[in-house]
Scaffold this motif. Structure first.
Motif, PDB file in Angstrom:
ATOM      1  N   UNK A   1       4.550  -4.869  -7.177  1.00 46.60           N
ATOM      2  CA  UNK A   1       5.530  -4.477  -6.154  1.00 46.60           C
ATOM      3  C   UNK A   1       6.797  -5.334  -6.159  1.00 46.60           C
ATOM      4  N   UNK A   2       6.650  -6.646  -6.319  1.00 51.46           N
ATOM      5  CA  UNK A   2       7.831  -7.521  -6.268  1.00 51.46           C
ATOM      6  C   UNK A   2       8.801  -7.282  -7.419  1.00 51.46           C
ATOM      7  N   UNK A   3       8.363  -6.535  -8.437  1.00 44.42           N
ATOM      8  CA  UNK A   3       9.238  -6.211  -9.565  1.00 44.42           C
ATOM      9  C   UNK A   3      10.115  -4.992  -9.258  1.00 44.42           C
TER      10      UNK A   3
ATOM     11  N   UNK B   1      13.043  -2.943   0.848  1.00 36.88           N
ATOM     12  CA  UNK B   1      12.300  -2.547   2.050  1.00 36.88           C
ATOM     13  C   UNK B   1      11.610  -3.759   2.671  1.00 36.88           C
ATOM     14  N   UNK B   2      11.029  -4.600   1.821  1.00 36.14           N
ATOM     15  CA  UNK B   2      10.350  -5.797   2.322  1.00 36.14           C
ATOM     16  C   UNK B   2      11.344  -6.714   3.031  1.00 36.14           C
ATOM     17  N   UNK B   3      12.482  -6.945   2.417  1.00 39.63           N
ATOM     18  CA  UNK B   3      13.476  -7.845   3.019  1.00 39.63           C
ATOM     19  C   UNK B   3      13.971  -7.302   4.354  1.00 39.63           C
TER      20      UNK B   3
ATOM     21  N   UNK C   1       0.834  -1.209   0.000  1.00 42.09           N
ATOM     22  CA  UNK C   1       0.000   0.000   0.000  1.00 42.09           C
ATOM     23  C   UNK C   1       0.865   1.255   0.000  1.00 42.09           C
ATOM     24  N   UNK C   2       1.945   1.214   0.783  1.00 39.72           N
ATOM     25  CA  UNK C   2       2.839   2.373   0.863  1.00 39.72           C
ATOM     26  C   UNK C   2       3.555   2.629  -0.469  1.00 39.72           C
ATOM     27  N   UNK C   3       3.910   1.563  -1.186  1.00 37.29           N
ATOM     28  CA  UNK C   3       4.655   1.708  -2.448  1.00 37.29           C
ATOM     29  C   UNK C   3       3.743   1.909  -3.661  1.00 37.29           C
TER      30      UNK C   3
END
Length: 198
Positions: free
Chosen positions: A157-159, A166-168, A132-134
């Protein structure tokens, strides 16, 4: 010349180490037997596990059970998906074999299930919040790419490398907190085993 060891002296030193390690080798073999026990349990051969344990005595039984415990402990990890729940019935059977009649230990599978559910839920919330933030930034990148290429592009997003980074980073923090709980459970199981070793 006196400091140079002959081939015979070196061979004799190695032989002494091998002889001294013979009991360690036997213990490792029995621990490997414990690992086979867990594999049998995973395959649904609970009776085979009980038969093997009953036919062992003293140190052999203790070493096999220790190997069995180590495999069990290695299976208590952060869940990767809902399928991780499939390991809980085997964990429950293993605990019953290692700690027969100890009710305090028998509640652990239910606690592991709650733990797995909480972890998976928290992980999904984290992913959703970051997505949502990205989202606005990704839509902006899509517009820029459309202007440059003349084609509409849909970015997930995963691309996006920034999203992945940030996720990691956030997952690493969360995993570290959850791993502390797993380490504590593993330590408690080892302590309980040492305290009740047959």
């Amino acid at each position: 010349m006196g400091q140079i060891k002959s081939a015979l002296e070196l061979a004799l030193e190695r032989t002494r180490d091998i002889e001294a390690d013979k009991s360690g080798l036997e213990e490792r073999e029995l621990k490997e037997a414990g690992m086979r026990l867990y594999a049998w349990l995973e395959d649904g051969n609970e009776e085979k596990v009980h038969d093997f344990i009953e036919n062992q005595s003293g140190d052999a039984r203790s070493s096999a059970l220790k190997g069995f415990l180590e495999v069990l402990i290695s299976r208590i990890t952060l869940p990767s998906s809902e399928h991780s729940m499939d390991s809980i019935p085997v964990i429950e059977k293993a605990l019953a074999i290692l700690f027969p009649g100890q009710n305090a230990v028998q509640v652990i599978p239910a606690q592991i299930k709650q733990f797995f559910e909480a972890y998976l839920s928290d992980r999904q919330r984290l992913i959703d919040a970051l997505t949502e933030r990205f989202e606005p930034m990704l839509r902006e990148k899509e517009q820029q790419l459309a202007q440059q290429t003349g084609q509409r592009v849909r970015l997930r997003p995963e691309m996006d490398p920034e999203f992945s980074k940030a996720l990691q980073a956030n997952l690493d923090k969360m995993n570290e907190q959850y791993q502390q709980v797993i380490d504590r459970v593993r330590g408690e199981l080892r302590d309980k085993f040492e305290g009740s070793a047959p």
